[in-house]
Motif scaffolding. Structure first.
Motif, mmCIF file in Angstrom:
data_model
loop_
_atom_site.group_PDB
_atom_site.id
_atom_site.type_symbol
_atom_site.label_atom_id
_atom_site.label_comp_id
_atom_site.label_asym_id
_atom_site.label_seq_id
_atom_site.Cartn_x
_atom_site.Cartn_y
_atom_site.Cartn_z
ATOM 1 N N MET A 1 0.840 -1.181 0.000
ATOM 2 C CA MET A 1 0.000 0.000 0.000
ATOM 3 C C MET A 1 0.888 1.248 0.000
ATOM 4 S SD MET A 1 -3.206 0.804 2.379
ATOM 5 C CE MET A 1 -4.195 2.191 2.029
ATOM 6 N N THR A 2 0.460 2.261 -0.722
ATOM 7 C CA THR A 2 1.215 3.502 -0.834
ATOM 8 C C THR A 2 1.200 4.267 0.483
ATOM 9 O OG1 THR A 2 0.665 3.668 -3.171
ATOM 10 C CG2 THR A 2 1.337 5.695 -2.089
ATOM 11 N N ASP A 3 2.356 4.812 0.846
ATOM 12 C CA ASP A 3 2.467 5.665 2.034
ATOM 13 C C ASP A 3 1.711 6.962 1.742
ATOM 14 O OD1 ASP A 3 3.566 7.922 3.571
ATOM 15 O OD2 ASP A 3 4.959 6.456 4.382
ATOM 16 N N ARG A 4 0.657 7.212 2.490
ATOM 17 C CA ARG A 4 -0.221 8.362 2.233
ATOM 18 C C ARG A 4 0.536 9.685 2.332
ATOM 19 N NH1 ARG A 4 -4.818 10.927 5.688
ATOM 20 N NH2 ARG A 4 -5.951 12.014 4.068
ATOM 21 N N ARG A 5 1.351 9.846 3.339
ATOM 22 C CA ARG A 5 2.078 11.107 3.537
ATOM 23 C C ARG A 5 3.064 11.343 2.396
ATOM 24 N NH1 ARG A 5 1.376 15.859 4.502
ATOM 25 N NH2 ARG A 5 3.203 16.979 5.102
ATOM 26 N N LEU A 6 3.763 10.271 1.998
ATOM 27 C CA LEU A 6 4.699 10.379 0.880
ATOM 28 C C LEU A 6 3.950 10.725 -0.405
ATOM 29 C CD1 LEU A 6 7.543 10.128 -0.259
ATOM 30 C CD2 LEU A 6 7.154 7.659 -0.471
ATOM 31 N N ALA A 7 2.784 10.139 -0.614
ATOM 32 C CA ALA A 7 1.978 10.441 -1.801
ATOM 33 C C ALA A 7 1.590 11.921 -1.815
ATOM 34 C CB ALA A 7 0.730 9.558 -1.834
ATOM 35 N N ILE A 8 1.198 12.447 -0.679
ATOM 36 C CA ILE A 8 0.807 13.864 -0.582
ATOM 37 C C ILE A 8 2.021 14.758 -0.822
ATOM 38 C CG2 ILE A 8 -0.023 15.657 0.996
ATOM 39 C CD1 ILE A 8 -1.858 13.419 2.214
ATOM 40 N N ASP A 9 3.161 14.417 -0.232
ATOM 41 C CA ASP A 9 4.387 15.199 -0.446
ATOM 42 C C ASP A 9 4.804 15.192 -1.915
ATOM 43 O OD1 ASP A 9 4.532 15.810 2.257
ATOM 44 O OD2 ASP A 9 6.135 14.366 2.695
ATOM 45 N N ALA A 10 4.728 14.015 -2.552
ATOM 46 C CA ALA A 10 5.102 13.904 -3.962
ATOM 47 C C ALA A 10 4.152 14.730 -4.827
ATOM 48 C CB ALA A 10 5.092 12.439 -4.400
ATOM 49 N N TRP A 11 2.852 14.645 -4.531
ATOM 50 C CA TRP A 11 1.864 15.416 -5.287
ATOM 51 C C TRP A 11 2.128 16.916 -5.143
ATOM 52 C CZ3 TRP A 11 -1.237 15.742 -9.108
ATOM 53 C CH2 TRP A 11 -2.133 16.800 -9.185
ATOM 54 N N GLU A 12 2.361 17.362 -3.929
ATOM 55 C CA GLU A 12 2.614 18.791 -3.706
ATOM 56 C C GLU A 12 3.864 19.239 -4.449
ATOM 57 O OE1 GLU A 12 3.640 21.856 -0.103
ATOM 58 O OE2 GLU A 12 2.372 20.133 0.355
ATOM 59 N N SER A 13 4.911 18.434 -4.421
ATOM 60 C CA SER A 13 6.145 18.777 -5.129
ATOM 61 C C SER A 13 5.910 18.836 -6.634
ATOM 62 C CB SER A 13 7.234 17.754 -4.795
ATOM 63 O OG SER A 13 8.432 18.098 -5.447
ATOM 64 N N LEU A 14 5.176 17.860 -7.174
ATOM 65 C CA LEU A 14 4.852 17.843 -8.600
ATOM 66 C C LEU A 14 4.037 19.074 -8.980
ATOM 67 C CD1 LEU A 14 4.712 16.393 -11.379
ATOM 68 C CD2 LEU A 14 2.679 15.206 -10.504
ATOM 69 N N PHE A 15 3.040 19.391 -8.183
ATOM 70 C CA PHE A 15 2.179 20.536 -8.446
ATOM 71 C C PHE A 15 2.977 21.837 -8.426
ATOM 72 C CE2 PHE A 15 -0.638 23.943 -7.012
ATOM 73 C CZ PHE A 15 -1.610 23.895 -7.998
ATOM 74 N N ARG A 16 3.823 22.010 -7.415
ATOM 75 C CA ARG A 16 4.618 23.244 -7.313
ATOM 76 C C ARG A 16 5.631 23.349 -8.453
ATOM 77 N NH1 ARG A 16 3.447 26.007 -2.885
ATOM 78 N NH2 ARG A 16 2.417 24.930 -1.171
ATOM 79 N N ALA A 17 6.262 22.231 -8.809
ATOM 80 C CA ALA A 17 7.216 22.249 -9.919
ATOM 81 C C ALA A 17 6.510 22.630 -11.217
ATOM 82 C CB ALA A 17 7.903 20.892 -10.056
ATOM 83 N N GLN A 18 5.351 22.025 -11.460
ATOM 84 C CA GLN A 18 4.601 22.332 -12.678
ATOM 85 C C GLN A 18 4.229 23.811 -12.712
ATOM 86 O OE1 GLN A 18 1.023 23.078 -12.779
ATOM 87 N NE2 GLN A 18 0.990 23.238 -14.982
ATOM 88 N N HIS A 19 3.787 24.334 -11.601
ATOM 89 C CA HIS A 19 3.370 25.739 -11.527
ATOM 90 C C HIS A 19 4.558 26.669 -11.810
ATOM 91 C CE1 HIS A 19 1.055 29.206 -10.242
ATOM 92 N NE2 HIS A 19 2.063 29.543 -9.468
ATOM 93 N N GLU A 20 5.693 26.395 -11.193
ATOM 94 C CA GLU A 20 6.864 27.259 -11.376
ATOM 95 C C GLU A 20 7.436 27.153 -12.784
ATOM 96 O OE1 GLU A 20 9.708 26.719 -8.205
ATOM 97 O OE2 GLU A 20 8.127 26.885 -6.700
ATOM 98 N N VAL A 21 7.556 25.939 -13.307
ATOM 99 C CA VAL A 21 8.090 25.760 -14.656
ATOM 100 C C VAL A 21 7.143 26.393 -15.667
ATOM 101 C CG1 VAL A 21 8.652 24.044 -16.438
ATOM 102 C CG2 VAL A 21 9.465 23.719 -14.084
#
Length: 146
Positions: A1-21
């Motif tokens: 099962m996916t680590d929920r906190r890690l999934a949220i951290d990864a999503w936030e990082s992806l979202f912020r990177a996409q926004h900045e780029v």
């Protein structure tokens, strides 16, 4: 099962990177040449045979609603960037074709935009770029039952 906190951290990082780029790269677009949305339409259309695409395919590639795409296509036709006509294979559909002026404007901007993307993405190795491409493609697939 996916680590929920890690999934949220990864999503936030992806979202912020996409926004900045996206913010950096979006500087390539100006309303006096092509907007980001107009570029996206011409990207789909110029990739088609004879620089033509079905309107439904253009709509499927856009991140805006079908009525918004229809209005955008009408504005682009008025500007002489594309032509719209009935689809002979689908009586309810329409075809969109880039005009010579639209294709030339697209090519000019695409060249500069491609350089800006390559420069911004040069922080990653070719292996990392391939991995990013593959991972984001995997994220776009739907889970079973959704």
């Amino acid at each position: 099962m996916t680590d929920r906190r890690l999934a949220i951290d990864a999503w936030e990082s992806l979202f912020r990177a996409q926004h900045e780029v996206f913010g950096d790269i979006n500087q390539d677009f100006h309303d006096d040449t092509l907007s980001q949305a107009e570029y996206d339409v011409l990207l789909t259309v110029t990739r088609g045979e004879n620089m033509t695409a079905r309107l439904r395919d253009v709509t499927a590639n856009m991140l805006i609603s079908q009525p918004s795409v229809s209005r955008l296509v009408e504005r682009m036709a008025t500007r002489g960037l594309i032509e719209k006509c009935a689809d002979p294979d689908d009586g309810r559909g329409a075809l969109v074709r880039a005009t010579d002026a639209g294709a030339a404007t697209f090519r000019k901007l695409a060249s500069a935009h491609g350089r800006a993307i390559a420069e911004r993405m040069s922080l990653l190795s070719d292996e990392e770029l391939a991995q990013l491409r593959d991972l984001t493609a995997k994220l776009r697939t739907r889970l079973p039952g959704t």
